[in-house]
Design a protein around this motif. Structure first.
Motif, PDB file in Angstrom:
ATOM      1  N   ILE A 283      49.945  47.894  47.619  1.00 36.48           N
ATOM      2  CA  ILE A 283      51.155  47.070  47.608  1.00 36.48           C
ATOM      3  C   ILE A 283      50.875  45.759  46.860  1.00 36.48           C
ATOM      4  N   TYR A 284      49.934  45.016  47.367  1.00 32.57           N
ATOM      5  CA  TYR A 284      49.492  43.754  46.772  1.00 32.57           C
ATOM      6  C   TYR A 284      47.999  43.630  46.991  1.00 32.57           C
ATOM      7  N   TYR A 285      47.372  42.830  46.133  1.00 32.17           N
ATOM      8  CA  TYR A 285      45.989  42.486  46.365  1.00 32.17           C
ATOM      9  C   TYR A 285      45.775  41.017  46.024  1.00 32.17           C
ATOM     10  N   SER A 286      44.650  40.504  46.481  1.00 29.36           N
ATOM     11  CA  SER A 286      44.333  39.096  46.257  1.00 29.36           C
ATOM     12  C   SER A 286      42.844  38.977  45.959  1.00 29.36           C
ATOM     13  N   MET A 287      42.531  38.295  44.890  1.00 31.16           N
ATOM     14  CA  MET A 287      41.131  38.139  44.521  1.00 31.16           C
ATOM     15  C   MET A 287      40.510  36.880  45.115  1.00 31.16           C
ATOM     16  N   ASN A 288      41.348  35.973  45.589  1.00 29.16           N
ATOM     17  CA  ASN A 288      40.843  34.789  46.278  1.00 29.16           C
ATOM     18  C   ASN A 288      42.032  33.965  46.755  1.00 29.16           C
ATOM     19  N   VAL A 289      41.757  32.849  47.375  1.00 21.98           N
ATOM     20  CA  VAL A 289      42.821  31.993  47.890  1.00 21.98           C
ATOM     21  C   VAL A 289      43.783  31.624  46.764  1.00 21.98           C
ATOM     22  N   GLU A 290      45.067  31.712  47.070  1.00 22.77           N
ATOM     23  CA  GLU A 290      46.146  31.378  46.130  1.00 22.77           C
ATOM     24  C   GLU A 290      46.169  32.260  44.888  1.00 22.77           C
ATOM     25  N   ALA A 291      45.555  33.427  44.948  1.00 27.01           N
ATOM     26  CA  ALA A 291      45.554  34.365  43.814  1.00 27.01           C
ATOM     27  C   ALA A 291      45.975  35.735  44.317  1.00 27.01           C
ATOM     28  N   THR A 292      47.251  36.097  44.058  1.00 29.44           N
ATOM     29  CA  THR A 292      47.745  37.404  44.490  1.00 29.44           C
ATOM     30  C   THR A 292      48.342  38.137  43.295  1.00 29.44           C
ATOM     31  N   ASP A 293      48.283  39.477  43.343  1.00 22.49           N
ATOM     32  CA  ASP A 293      48.823  40.299  42.264  1.00 22.49           C
ATOM     33  C   ASP A 293      49.475  41.543  42.834  1.00 22.49           C
ATOM     34  N   LYS A 294      50.444  42.057  42.087  1.00 25.18           N
ATOM     35  CA  LYS A 294      51.154  43.250  42.519  1.00 25.18           C
ATOM     36  C   LYS A 294      50.299  44.487  42.322  1.00 25.18           C
ATOM     37  N   GLY A 295      50.454  45.406  43.257  1.00 25.43           N
ATOM     38  CA  GLY A 295      49.850  46.714  43.115  1.00 25.43           C
ATOM     39  C   GLY A 295      50.860  47.702  42.575  1.00 25.43           C
ATOM     40  N   ASP A 296      50.814  48.921  43.077  1.00 28.44           N
ATOM     41  CA  ASP A 296      51.713  49.971  42.587  1.00 28.44           C
ATOM     42  C   ASP A 296      53.123  49.893  43.149  1.00 28.44           C
ATOM     43  N   VAL A 297      53.252  49.430  44.407  1.00 28.62           N
ATOM     44  CA  VAL A 297      54.556  49.476  45.079  1.00 28.62           C
ATOM     45  C   VAL A 297      54.882  48.143  45.751  1.00 28.62           C
ATOM     46  N   PRO A 298      55.063  47.059  44.983  1.00 31.03           N
ATOM     47  CA  PRO A 298      55.271  45.745  45.585  1.00 31.03           C
ATOM     48  C   PRO A 298      56.700  45.440  46.029  1.00 31.03           C
ATOM     49  N   GLU A 299      57.662  46.252  45.582  1.00 33.91           N
ATOM     50  CA  GLU A 299      59.072  45.920  45.836  1.00 33.91           C
ATOM     51  C   GLU A 299      59.361  45.885  47.333  1.00 33.91           C
TER      52      GLU A 299
END
Lengths: 116, 107
Positions: free
Chosen positions: A46-62
């Motif tokens: 759905i979402y992932y985060s590589m560190n604090v204040e850093a998030t990115d969409k995965g395959d199904v973020p809606e």
């Protein structure tokens, strides 16, 4: 004990009622991620985060939001849940090594969400 | 991002070796191959990972081809408790799982 803790384990709610599923890890991991699992579809990110204040969409973020204000916490927010978000949700974390990475993912026990 | 391809299902006799293949033909030089398994609806469990060399731990062995385009997870003496869905994934920033292989160990 090193672990990823999700809460709640089970949740039944109604369409449109905002909810938050919490995820916390005690391993000082940089990387955290949310997955949903539906029959026959495996784990979808759905979402992932590589560190604090850093998030990115995965395959199904809606339909989902996340935040990463602290390293240990990565809550999943459903602002207006719908029945198609009925699913089994997993949170995971790992150490992210820029050199290529060799830290396995640690998974929580899952949250089974039902939206009626 | 490198993708993986696995057979949807496999059977194995109890006590025999289970060999689960995975194709990752677009893998990059610094991407690791990871294997996880999921029993029923529990959280996936880490099994093993590798980059180039073959790896072995108390759970399994991982054989990676020289060109790194495919790998095989080997459970040397499968038991009924090894019945699960096995996922092969390539370590990228966004760690994505496919549908995996459903391994059924039969008595």
């Amino acid at each position: 004990e090193a672990q990823v803790t999700q809460n709640p384990r089970y949740l039944i709610t109604v369409t449109g009622k905002k909810l938050t599923v919490t995820c916390s890890q005690n391993m000082n991991h940089e990387y955290m991620s949310w997955y949903r699992q539906d029959p026959g579809l495996g784990l979808r990110q759905i979402y992932y985060s590589m560190n604090v204040e850093a998030t990115d969409k995965g395959d199904v973020p809606e339909g989902y939001k996340v935040s990463r204000k602290e390293k240990r916490n990565f809550p999943l927010i459903l602002e207006s849940p719908s029945p198609n978000q009925t699913s089994l949700y997993f949170c995971a974390s790992s150490s992210f090594l820029w050199q290529g990475g060799n830290s396995p993912l640690h998974f929580g026990n899952g949250t089974r969400l039902t939206v009626t | 991002d490198a993708k993986t391809t696995q057979p949807p299902s496999m059977d194995c006799a109890e006590g025999r070796a289970a060999n689960l293949p995975c194709n990752h033909s677009t893998i990059s030089g610094n991407e690791y191959v990871y294997w996880y398994r999921q029993i029923h609806s529990q959280g996936p469990q880490y099994i093993i990972h590798g980059l180039k060399n073959n790896e072995t731990n108390e759970m399994a062995s991982l054989i990676i081809t020289e060109d790194r385009k495919s790998s095989t997870l080997i459970l040397p003496h499968a038991t009924l408790r090894d019945t699960a869905v096995y996922y092969c994934i390539v370590r990228v920033i966004d760690m994505r799982f496919g549908a995996g292989t459903r391994l059924t160990v039969k008595p």
